[in-house]
Design a protein around this motif. Structure first.
Motif, PDB file in Angstrom:
ATOM      1  N   ARG A 175     -10.837 -12.788  33.220  1.00  0.00           N
ATOM      2  CA  ARG A 175     -10.697 -13.136  34.765  1.00  0.00           C
ATOM      3  C   ARG A 175      -9.241 -12.855  35.071  1.00  0.00           C
ATOM      4  N   LEU A 176      -8.325 -13.400  34.209  1.00  0.00           N
ATOM      5  CA  LEU A 176      -7.114 -13.270  34.663  1.00  0.00           C
ATOM      6  C   LEU A 176      -6.164 -11.872  33.995  1.00  0.00           C
ATOM      7  N   ALA A 177      -7.164 -11.228  33.418  1.00  0.00           N
ATOM      8  CA  ALA A 177      -6.718  -9.790  32.904  1.00  0.00           C
ATOM      9  C   ALA A 177      -5.243  -9.958  32.412  1.00  0.00           C
ATOM     10  N   GLY A 178      -4.890 -10.944  31.490  1.00  0.00           N
ATOM     11  CA  GLY A 178      -3.469 -10.897  30.975  1.00  0.00           C
ATOM     12  C   GLY A 178      -2.654 -11.432  31.754  1.00  0.00           C
ATOM     13  N   ASN A 179      -2.712 -11.545  33.004  1.00  0.00           N
ATOM     14  CA  ASN A 179      -1.705 -12.250  34.059  1.00  0.00           C
ATOM     15  C   ASN A 179      -1.341 -13.668  33.510  1.00  0.00           C
ATOM     16  N   GLU A 180      -0.276 -14.193  34.396  1.00  0.00           N
ATOM     17  CA  GLU A 180      -0.117 -15.345  34.277  1.00  0.00           C
ATOM     18  C   GLU A 180      -1.171 -16.521  35.208  1.00  0.00           C
ATOM     19  N   PRO A 181      -1.161 -17.654  34.631  1.00  0.00           N
ATOM     20  CA  PRO A 181      -2.247 -18.708  35.366  1.00  0.00           C
ATOM     21  C   PRO A 181      -1.761 -18.528  36.836  1.00  0.00           C
ATOM     22  N   LEU A 182      -2.754 -18.927  37.765  1.00  0.00           N
ATOM     23  CA  LEU A 182      -2.872 -18.726  39.093  1.00  0.00           C
ATOM     24  C   LEU A 182      -2.170 -20.062  39.826  1.00  0.00           C
ATOM     25  N   ALA A 183      -1.403 -19.741  40.714  1.00  0.00           N
ATOM     26  CA  ALA A 183      -1.265 -21.041  41.748  1.00  0.00           C
ATOM     27  C   ALA A 183      -2.397 -21.732  42.100  1.00  0.00           C
ATOM     28  N   PRO A 184      -2.435 -22.963  42.506  1.00  0.00           N
ATOM     29  CA  PRO A 184      -3.551 -23.640  43.063  1.00  0.00           C
ATOM     30  C   PRO A 184      -4.482 -22.988  44.020  1.00  0.00           C
ATOM     31  N   GLU A 185      -3.545 -22.709  45.042  1.00  0.00           N
ATOM     32  CA  GLU A 185      -4.091 -22.169  46.169  1.00  0.00           C
ATOM     33  C   GLU A 185      -4.908 -20.932  45.795  1.00  0.00           C
ATOM     34  N   ALA A 186      -4.161 -20.026  44.837  1.00  0.00           N
ATOM     35  CA  ALA A 186      -4.904 -18.644  44.603  1.00  0.00           C
ATOM     36  C   ALA A 186      -6.126 -18.870  43.820  1.00  0.00           C
ATOM     37  N   LEU A 187      -6.665 -19.999  43.618  1.00  0.00           N
ATOM     38  CA  LEU A 187      -7.889 -20.058  42.900  1.00  0.00           C
ATOM     39  C   LEU A 187      -9.198 -19.965  43.775  1.00  0.00           C
ATOM     40  N   LEU A 188      -8.683 -20.207  44.960  1.00  0.00           N
ATOM     41  CA  LEU A 188      -9.879 -19.753  46.089  1.00  0.00           C
ATOM     42  C   LEU A 188     -10.121 -18.270  45.993  1.00  0.00           C
ATOM     43  N   GLY A 189      -9.330 -17.550  45.465  1.00  0.00           N
ATOM     44  CA  GLY A 189      -9.733 -16.146  45.235  1.00  0.00           C
ATOM     45  C   GLY A 189     -11.026 -15.777  44.402  1.00  0.00           C
ATOM     46  N   HIS A 190     -11.439 -16.717  43.948  1.00  0.00           N
ATOM     47  CA  HIS A 190     -12.302 -16.687  42.737  1.00  0.00           C
ATOM     48  C   HIS A 190     -13.365 -17.599  42.863  1.00  0.00           C
ATOM     49  N   PRO A 191     -14.640 -17.397  42.371  1.00  0.00           N
ATOM     50  CA  PRO A 191     -15.807 -18.486  42.464  1.00  0.00           C
ATOM     51  C   PRO A 191     -15.301 -19.611  41.738  1.00  0.00           C
ATOM     52  N   LEU A 192     -15.763 -20.880  42.408  1.00  0.00           N
ATOM     53  CA  LEU A 192     -15.357 -22.157  41.994  1.00  0.00           C
ATOM     54  C   LEU A 192     -16.576 -22.670  41.321  1.00  0.00           C
ATOM     55  N   LEU A 193     -16.871 -23.040  40.230  1.00  0.00           N
ATOM     56  CA  LEU A 193     -18.075 -23.499  39.499  1.00  0.00           C
ATOM     57  C   LEU A 193     -17.913 -25.167  39.947  1.00  0.00           C
ATOM     58  N   GLN A 194     -19.331 -25.809  40.457  1.00  0.00           N
ATOM     59  CA  GLN A 194     -19.161 -27.007  41.098  1.00  0.00           C
ATOM     60  C   GLN A 194     -20.249 -27.971  40.022  1.00  0.00           C
ATOM     61  N   GLN A 195     -19.415 -29.148  39.897  1.00  0.00           N
ATOM     62  CA  GLN A 195     -20.178 -30.190  39.019  1.00  0.00           C
ATOM     63  C   GLN A 195     -21.070 -30.912  39.987  1.00  0.00           C
ATOM     64  N   SER A 196     -22.476 -30.829  40.000  1.00  0.00           N
ATOM     65  CA  SER A 196     -23.372 -31.434  40.939  1.00  0.00           C
ATOM     66  C   SER A 196     -23.346 -33.014  40.606  1.00  0.00           C
TER      67      SER A 196
END
Length: 297
Positions: A175-196
């Protein structure tokens, strides 16, 4: 309780076998008894209860309305006794059985991998571990201790803190394709798995950002953290899980940190020990071993 009307185990077995097979002959074959023994047990049971449990229709036994109502309870009673017998057999060759209620994801992802070492130092103790998400009512539930978050504490128990809960955002390396970890706000560009069972975790992560909750709470939902781990490994999105649960998958490279931030929830994993077992040698042995494992980890 009026014991006069209490059926015997043999009567219940005969009744349920006849209900399954519809004849005393087949019931006798299943139970390795004679047909006359089955007939006697069935007759004694009907006399004891004062009702006909079967109608005899063309040489077959057909449950009467009373028999239909009685069958489920009879099967439950036999199943309960069978489970109790199997539980008692767990004492075979050991001095004690330690009954533990534990958070399922912590148990699967961290605890089980270390239990062989406990067996080496305490072979006299047999473990009976049950996955449990909700607080244990020790006055009712037959557990000797629980591994839960501190919020699950109940009156009449002693807490032994184990570790603070720290959440990390993780995903499959692809998912990161070798890139650095994302900034917190950038996570919203990906599906966020929810704990019900803890549906506000991502909201807590993004607290004070002013972001729209509708964007934060979209994503596949799962009951347990270990399910979220599996979904993240499968590439379904980014999971927010306790670091101790994700540690093995991160070390093995099946997951990477999607964001460098670590979020402290304020919660603590703890041993919760009821007063009735706190002086039990097996509880003390397990407690000492578990604390040593956490220090080593």
């Amino acid at each position: 309780m009026r014991h006069t009307y209490l059926p015997t185990i043999a009567e219940l077995q005969a009744f349920t076998a006849c209900a399954r097979h519809g004849t005393t002959t087949r019931a006798a074959f299943e139970l390795n008894l004679t047909q006359s023994a089955i007939s006697r047990a069935l007759g004694t049971l009907e006399a004891r209860l004062g009702v006909a449990l079967f109608h005899r229709v063309r040489k077959r036994l057909v449950l009467s309305p009373a028999g239909q109502g009685f069958l489920e309870r009879a099967e439950q009673a036999l199943a309960t006794l069978d489970a109790a017998a199997v539980g008692a057999m767990a004492f075979g060759g050991t001095e004690a059985v330690l009954r533990i209620a534990a958070l399922p994801s912590f148990t699967r992802s961290w605890l089980i991998a270390r239990l062989a070492r406990f067996a080496q130092i305490a072979p006299q103790i047999s473990l009976d571990i049950t996955a449990r998400l909700h607080p244990v009512e020790f006055e009712r539930d037959p557990f000797d201790l629980a591994i839960m978050r501190t919020q699950h504490e109940r009156a009449g128990t002693r807490l032994v803190p184990l570790l603070r809960e720290s959440l990390v955002a993780v995903c499959a390396p692809e998912r990161l394709a070798g890139n650095e970890p994302l900034a917190p706000e950038a996570l919203l560009g990906h599906p966020l798995l929810q704990q019900s069972t803890r549906p506000t975790l991502w909201l807590d992560w993004f607290r004070d950002t002013g972001l729209d909750a509708r964007d934060i709470l979209r994503g596949a939902r799962f009951d347990h953290f270990d399910m979220i781990l599996d979904a993240a490994i499968a590439g379904m999105g980014i999971g927010l899980v306790p670091e101790i649960i994700a540690r093995a998958s991160l070390t093995e490279g099946r997951l990477v940190r999607a964001c460098a931030r670590t979020f402290e929830t304020g919660g603590t994993y703890s041993l919760i020990i009821p007063e009735r077992t706190e002086d039990t040698p097996s509880v003390a042995t397990f407690q000492s071993w578990l604390l040593a494992e956490l220090r080593a980890d």
